[in-house]
Design a protein around this motif. Structure first.
Motif, PDB file in Angstrom:
ATOM      1  N   TYR A  56      -3.509   4.529  10.146  1.00 37.75           N
ATOM      2  CA  TYR A  56      -4.754   3.769  10.217  1.00 37.75           C
ATOM      3  C   TYR A  56      -5.292   3.631   8.802  1.00 37.75           C
ATOM      4  CZ  TYR A  56      -4.148   4.846  15.087  1.00 37.75           C
ATOM      5  OH  TYR A  56      -3.609   4.952  16.340  1.00 37.75           O
TER       6      TYR A  56
ATOM      7  N   TYR B 198      -3.782  17.495  14.665  1.00 36.80           N
ATOM      8  CA  TYR B 198      -5.084  17.175  14.079  1.00 36.80           C
ATOM      9  C   TYR B 198      -4.972  15.887  13.284  1.00 36.80           C
ATOM     10  CZ  TYR B 198      -3.123  19.253   9.796  1.00 36.80           C
ATOM     11  OH  TYR B 198      -2.343  19.541   8.718  1.00 36.80           O
ATOM     12  N   TRP B 199      -6.108  15.240  13.055  1.00 39.90           N
ATOM     13  CA  TRP B 199      -6.172  14.024  12.248  1.00 39.90           C
ATOM     14  C   TRP B 199      -6.349  14.414  10.786  1.00 39.90           C
ATOM     15  CZ3 TRP B 199      -4.995   9.338  13.963  1.00 39.90           C
ATOM     16  CH2 TRP B 199      -5.095   9.071  15.332  1.00 39.90           C
TER      17      TRP B 199
ATOM     18  N   PHE C  45      -6.975  12.549   6.769  1.00 39.03           N
ATOM     19  CA  PHE C  45      -7.266  11.385   5.949  1.00 39.03           C
ATOM     20  C   PHE C  45      -6.655  11.563   4.562  1.00 39.03           C
ATOM     21  CE2 PHE C  45     -10.367   8.758   8.179  1.00 39.03           C
ATOM     22  CZ  PHE C  45     -10.808   9.602   9.182  1.00 39.03           C
ATOM     23  N   GLY C  46      -6.297  10.429   3.969  1.00 40.35           N
ATOM     24  CA  GLY C  46      -5.898  10.465   2.580  1.00 40.35           C
ATOM     25  C   GLY C  46      -7.113  10.665   1.686  1.00 40.35           C
ATOM     26  N   GLY C  47      -6.852  10.961   0.429  1.00 40.90           N
ATOM     27  CA  GLY C  47      -7.932  11.209  -0.516  1.00 40.90           C
ATOM     28  C   GLY C  47      -8.662   9.961  -0.963  1.00 40.90           C
TER      29      GLY C  47
ATOM     30  N   THR D  28     -21.956   2.969   3.107  1.00 34.88           N
ATOM     31  CA  THR D  28     -21.679   2.563   4.490  1.00 34.88           C
ATOM     32  C   THR D  28     -20.596   3.433   5.088  1.00 34.88           C
ATOM     33  OG1 THR D  28     -19.959   0.950   3.939  1.00 34.88           O
ATOM     34  CG2 THR D  28     -22.241   0.157   3.939  1.00 34.88           C
ATOM     35  N   ALA D  29     -20.501   3.430   6.408  1.00 33.44           N
ATOM     36  CA  ALA D  29     -19.432   4.160   7.081  1.00 33.44           C
ATOM     37  C   ALA D  29     -18.110   3.417   6.888  1.00 33.44           C
ATOM     38  CB  ALA D  29     -19.743   4.285   8.573  1.00 33.44           C
ATOM     39  N   PRO D  30     -17.011   4.124   6.956  1.00 34.15           N
ATOM     40  CA  PRO D  30     -15.705   3.438   6.873  1.00 34.15           C
ATOM     41  C   PRO D  30     -15.557   2.390   7.968  1.00 34.15           C
ATOM     42  CG  PRO D  30     -15.422   5.801   6.599  1.00 34.15           C
ATOM     43  CD  PRO D  30     -16.854   5.587   7.021  1.00 34.15           C
ATOM     44  N   LYS D  31     -14.817   1.349   7.638  1.00 35.44           N
ATOM     45  CA  LYS D  31     -14.541   0.267   8.580  1.00 35.44           C
ATOM     46  C   LYS D  31     -13.029   0.194   8.803  1.00 35.44           C
ATOM     47  CE  LYS D  31     -14.203  -4.783   8.618  1.00 35.44           C
ATOM     48  NZ  LYS D  31     -14.369  -6.012   7.832  1.00 35.44           N
ATOM     49  N   LEU D  32     -12.632   0.097  10.064  1.00 33.71           N
ATOM     50  CA  LEU D  32     -11.209   0.055  10.381  1.00 33.71           C
ATOM     51  C   LEU D  32     -10.595  -1.279   9.953  1.00 33.71           C
ATOM     52  CD1 LEU D  32      -8.861   1.582  11.817  1.00 33.71           C
ATOM     53  CD2 LEU D  32      -9.523   0.348  13.898  1.00 33.71           C
TER      54      LEU D  32
ATOM     55  N   TYR E 152      -8.702   2.385   6.500  1.00 40.41           N
ATOM     56  CA  TYR E 152     -10.132   2.122   6.510  1.00 40.41           C
ATOM     57  C   TYR E 152     -10.572   1.600   5.147  1.00 40.41           C
ATOM     58  CZ  TYR E 152     -10.369   4.881  10.807  1.00 40.41           C
ATOM     59  OH  TYR E 152     -10.201   5.343  12.079  1.00 40.41           O
TER      60      TYR E 152
ATOM     61  N   GLN F  50     -14.097   1.284   2.849  1.00 42.59           N
ATOM     62  CA  GLN F  50     -15.462   1.792   2.777  1.00 42.59           C
ATOM     63  C   GLN F  50     -16.179   1.204   1.587  1.00 42.59           C
ATOM     64  OE1 GLN F  50     -16.058   6.078   2.353  1.00 42.59           O
ATOM     65  NE2 GLN F  50     -17.898   5.955   3.622  1.00 42.59           N
TER      66      GLN F  50
ATOM     67  N   TRP G 196      -2.325  11.087  12.496  1.00 44.55           N
ATOM     68  CA  TRP G 196      -2.277  12.322  13.286  1.00 44.55           C
ATOM     69  C   TRP G 196      -1.133  13.173  12.761  1.00 44.55           C
ATOM     70  CZ3 TRP G 196      -5.269  14.722  16.704  1.00 44.55           C
ATOM     71  CH2 TRP G 196      -4.715  15.705  17.515  1.00 44.55           C
TER      72      TRP G 196
ATOM     73  N   TYR H  31      -8.899   4.222   2.616  1.00 47.01           N
ATOM     74  CA  TYR H  31      -8.382   5.498   3.091  1.00 47.01           C
ATOM     75  C   TYR H  31      -7.335   5.285   4.173  1.00 47.01           C
ATOM     76  CZ  TYR H  31     -12.602   7.349   0.897  1.00 47.01           C
ATOM     77  OH  TYR H  31     -13.593   7.671   0.004  1.00 47.01           O
TER      78      TYR H  31
END
Lengths: 115, 111
Positions: free
Chosen positions: B35, B99-100, B102-104, B43-47, B37, B39, B92, B88
């Motif tokens: 996935y 667990y999920w 995220f990249g840095g 603001t919040a991340p957007k898919l 995202y 950002q 999974w 980002y």
């Protein structure tokens, strides 16, 4: 249109327990896992954990010993508790469907841990 | 705990095509969907991309995702000034009960 609204204390002292709740409006729990994600200032998101309608949970291994996520399906809400907070837990906390679900996020709660 | 590795920065000029990489392992990228995202500040991340190469409704087809082995890529063609943002990847991981991660993140600058 699904919307998420979250709330909880924004200022904590070290060793206290962070507590946040997220309510789902315009939709239901079913079919998704629901996550808590945090983002320290200037850093990338960090996934905290997730829960589904049945209460099945998964947690970030690095936080698992301090995290509890619970669900109240009667209120369409789920909650986060993070114990023994330190300054390293200072971040913006978001609730959202887990990746793969809808792209909708809570408004974010800035949590600051300071003595 | 393993991580998804992204370059900290990328850049391009308007109209160019840029790619952002995300490197993982067999327990995450190698065996699960990716996935992406976007950002913007405050603001919040957007898919942007789901299930490795699918775009949600409303995301321009200038954005595309792919995967090969334990690495994934986000490509942005016809770069525009409004694409300047943090990007980002997420996946999974099958280890430790799952667990999920995220990249840095990669800061994209449009020159």
């Amino acid at each position: 249109q699904v919307q998420l609204q979250q709330w909880g204390a924004g200022l904590l002292k070290p060793s206290e327990t962070l507590s946040l709740t997220c309510a789902i409006y315009g939709g239901s729990f079913s079919g998704y896992y629901w996550s808590w994600i945090r983002q320290p200032l200037g850093k990338g998101p960090e996934w905290i954990g997730e829960i589904n309608q049945s209460g099945s949970t998964h947690y970030n291994p690095s936080l698992k010993s301090r995290v509890t996520i619970s669900v109240d399906t009667s209120k369409n809400q789920f909650s986060l508790k993070l114990s023994s907070v330190t300054a390293a837990d200072t971040a913006v906390y978001y609730c959202a469907p887990s990746p793969g679900g809808m792209d909708v996020w809570g408004q974010g709660t800035t949590v600051t841990v300071s003595s | 705990q393993s991580v998804l590795t992204q370059p900290p920065s990328a850049s391009g000029t308007p109209g160019q095509r840029v790619t952002i990489s995300c490197s993982g392992s067999s327990s995450n990228i190698g065996s699960n969907y990716i996935y992406w995202y976007q950002q913007l500040p405050e603001t919040a991340p957007k898919l942007l991309i789901y299930m490795t190469n699918q775009r949600p409704s409303g995301v321009p087809d200038r954005f595309s995702g792919s995967k090969s082995g334990t690495s994934a890529s986000l490509a942005i063609s016809g770069l525009r000034s409004e694409d300047e943002a943090d990007y980002y990847c997420a996946a999974w991981d099958d280890s430790v009960n799952g667990y999920w991660m995220f990249g840095g993140g990669t800061k994209l600058t449009v020159l």
